[in-house]
Design a protein around this motif. Structure first.
Motif, short mmCIF file in Angstrom:
data_model
loop_
_atom_site.label_atom_id
_atom_site.label_comp_id
_atom_site.label_asym_id
_atom_site.label_seq_id
_atom_site.Cartn_x
_atom_site.Cartn_y
_atom_site.Cartn_z
N ASP A 281 17.58 4.68 16.78
CA ASP A 281 18.22 4.57 15.46
C ASP A 281 17.21 4.20 14.39
O ASP A 281 17.23 4.76 13.28
N ARG A 282 16.33 3.27 14.72
CA ARG A 282 15.31 2.82 13.76
C ARG A 282 14.35 3.96 13.42
O ARG A 282 14.03 4.21 12.25
N LEU A 283 13.87 4.67 14.44
CA LEU A 283 12.94 5.76 14.20
C LEU A 283 13.59 6.90 13.42
O LEU A 283 12.97 7.49 12.53
N ALA A 284 14.85 7.21 13.74
CA ALA A 284 15.55 8.28 13.04
C ALA A 284 15.72 7.94 11.56
O ALA A 284 15.58 8.81 10.69
N GLN A 285 15.99 6.67 11.27
CA GLN A 285 16.15 6.24 9.88
C GLN A 285 14.84 6.39 9.11
O GLN A 285 14.83 6.89 7.98
N VAL A 286 13.75 5.96 9.72
CA VAL A 286 12.45 6.05 9.04
C VAL A 286 12.01 7.50 8.91
O VAL A 286 11.47 7.92 7.88
N ALA A 287 12.25 8.30 9.97
CA ALA A 287 11.83 9.71 9.95
C ALA A 287 12.53 10.50 8.85
O ALA A 287 11.95 11.44 8.30
N ALA B 261 5.56 9.43 9.55
CA ALA B 261 4.89 10.38 10.44
C ALA B 261 4.87 9.86 11.87
O ALA B 261 5.05 10.62 12.83
N LEU B 262 4.66 8.56 12.04
CA LEU B 262 4.69 7.96 13.38
C LEU B 262 6.08 8.10 14.01
O LEU B 262 6.22 8.40 15.20
N ALA B 263 7.12 7.86 13.19
CA ALA B 263 8.49 7.98 13.69
C ALA B 263 8.80 9.42 14.10
O ALA B 263 9.40 9.67 15.16
N GLN B 264 8.39 10.38 13.29
CA GLN B 264 8.64 11.78 13.61
C GLN B 264 7.89 12.20 14.87
O GLN B 264 8.40 12.98 15.68
N LEU B 265 6.67 11.68 15.06
CA LEU B 265 5.90 11.99 16.26
C LEU B 265 6.57 11.38 17.50
O LEU B 265 6.64 12.02 18.56
N ASN C 141 0.86 -1.17 0.00
CA ASN C 141 0.00 0.00 0.00
C ASN C 141 0.90 1.23 0.00
O ASN C 141 1.84 1.33 0.80
N VAL C 142 0.62 2.15 -0.88
CA VAL C 142 1.46 3.32 -1.04
C VAL C 142 1.50 4.19 0.21
O VAL C 142 2.43 4.98 0.42
N ALA C 143 0.50 4.04 1.08
CA ALA C 143 0.43 4.89 2.28
C ALA C 143 1.23 4.35 3.45
O ALA C 143 1.39 5.06 4.46
N TYR C 144 1.72 3.11 3.39
CA TYR C 144 2.45 2.56 4.53
C TYR C 144 3.69 3.38 4.88
O TYR C 144 3.94 3.70 6.04
N ALA C 145 4.51 3.69 3.87
CA ALA C 145 5.77 4.40 4.13
C ALA C 145 5.55 5.78 4.75
O ALA C 145 6.17 6.11 5.77
N GLN D 170 12.33 14.36 21.94
CA GLN D 170 13.79 14.52 21.89
C GLN D 170 14.21 15.70 21.04
O GLN D 170 15.25 16.32 21.29
N ARG D 171 13.41 16.02 20.05
CA ARG D 171 13.75 17.12 19.15
C ARG D 171 13.11 18.43 19.59
O ARG D 171 13.18 19.43 18.85
N ALA D 172 12.46 18.42 20.75
CA ALA D 172 11.80 19.62 21.28
C ALA D 172 10.86 20.24 20.25
O ALA D 172 10.81 21.46 20.08
#
Length: 340
Positions: A295-301, A120-124, A111-115, A129-131
């Motif tokens: 590390d995983r979240l930063a990569q996806v974000a 967005a979940l990773a950035q949230l 599904n094109v919307a997965y990525a 940490q990013r204030a």
């Protein structure tokens, strides 16, 4: 012609995000819509008696007030879950009273919307940490909910009753059931506790919680029975009686209805590794796990995604896959009915 329209008087975003380790079943249900993203490991998720096996990176939506539990199929299973209040959607003029969210990447691989949803979940998740400002966090929630609504809400799916809670109206009855679930509780005795008539209490349970009185009572009993199965060596019959079930047969039937398997089958799956995870359920991750997750979240974000629509979004495979999953769900429901 000039038009003016006022969209929002006040922007209020209701969400709760948590990253946690998964162990044995912890049965739960709540008013919020839940988005589950498996960051590591292999996990079984049981939703209203239907079992789904998620692998690393899979996404799953759990609709409002569905009974659900997760079970680690290996060690070091870590999940991110996001709770969204249905009222957030309705305040934006979105009608959730017909249909339901159908997000399950384990069943529908492409599904094109997965990525962009994972991004967005990773950035949230990284926002503290990013204030990140409240404005930035709100923007991410709007992005997530827009993706969920546009890509994963099926208005033609069987309608689930969306409860409308009136704070405090049956809180005393719920508190009573949460403490008296081991006893021979009836609708009449609970009605006396709340100073209601039995018929009125039955009606407001359905209106406010989305399930009837006896279903709520069974869920309370199962919630504690599952914990006993996981954490004590007691016999299954003793666990059934200790948690309000009059006989082991009724306990087996209710357990199978809600979890898709018998208590003995579930208990056989428990490994020492999974049992040890119970102490860390929804608690802080270890330093090593935290570094891995960050590390995983930063990569996806930081990943880049184009706006090109994937051909898989409209291909024949996707349409047939949805038909197949619908048929499989109907067969599973029929099997559950016939097995009772």
């Amino acid at each position: 012609m000039e038009t003016h329209e006022k969209y929002l008087d006040h922007v209020q975003v209701d969400y709760d995000l948590l990253v946690y380790t998964v162990g044995s079943y912890h049965y739960n249900w709540h008013h919020q819509i839940e988005i589950l993203w498996l960051l590591a490991g292999d996990v079984e998720v049981n939703v209203d008696g239907t079992r789904h096996v998620l692998h690393q990176n899979d996404l799953l939506a759990i609709n409002s007030n569905c009974g659900h539990a997760t079970f680690a199929l290996a060690g070091n299973c870590i999940a991110l879950r996001l709770h969204l209040d249905p009222a957030f959607f309705t305040r934006q003029g979105i009608d959730l009273s017909h249909g339901q969210f159908e997000l399950n990447s384990a069943a529908l691989k492409l599904n094109v919307a997965y990525a962009p949803l994972r991004q967005a979940l990773a950035q949230l998740a990284l926002a503290p940490q990013r204030a990140a400002s409240a404005f930035e966090r709100n923007a991410l929630i709007y992005r997530i909910t827009a993706l969920l609504w546009r890509r994963f809400f099926n208005a033609n799916a069987p309608t689930r009753h969306l409860p409308q809670r009136r704070q405090g109206s049956i809180e005393n009855v719920m508190a009573y059931l949460n403490n008296a679930y081991t006893q021979d509780v009836t609708l009449e005795t609970a009605a006396r506790v709340g100073n209601y008539s039995p018929s009125y209490l039955s009606r407001i349970f359905k209106e406010e919680l989305g399930i009837n009185f006896y279903e709520y009572l069974v869920r309370c009993r199962l919630q504690h029975a599952v914990q006993d199965l996981s954490e004590t060596p007691q016999k299954i019959g003793d666990i059934a009686l200790a948690n309000g079930f009059k006989e082991i047969k009724s306990f087996n039937l209710m357990f199978k209805k809600h979890f898709g398997q018998t208590p003995s089958t579930y208990r056989q799956q428990l490994s020492p590794t999974v049992r040890s995870q119970n102490d860390h359920f929804k608690r802080a991750l270890t330093p090593a796990q935290s570094r891995m997750v960050q590390d995983r979240l930063a990569q996806v974000a930081a990943a880049e995604h184009g706006d090109v629509v994937s051909p898989c979004e409209t291909c024949v495979y996707r349409l047939h896959e949805r038909d197949y999953q619908d048929l499989k769900a109907k067969v599973a429901q029929l099997k559950n009915v016939l097995s009772r």
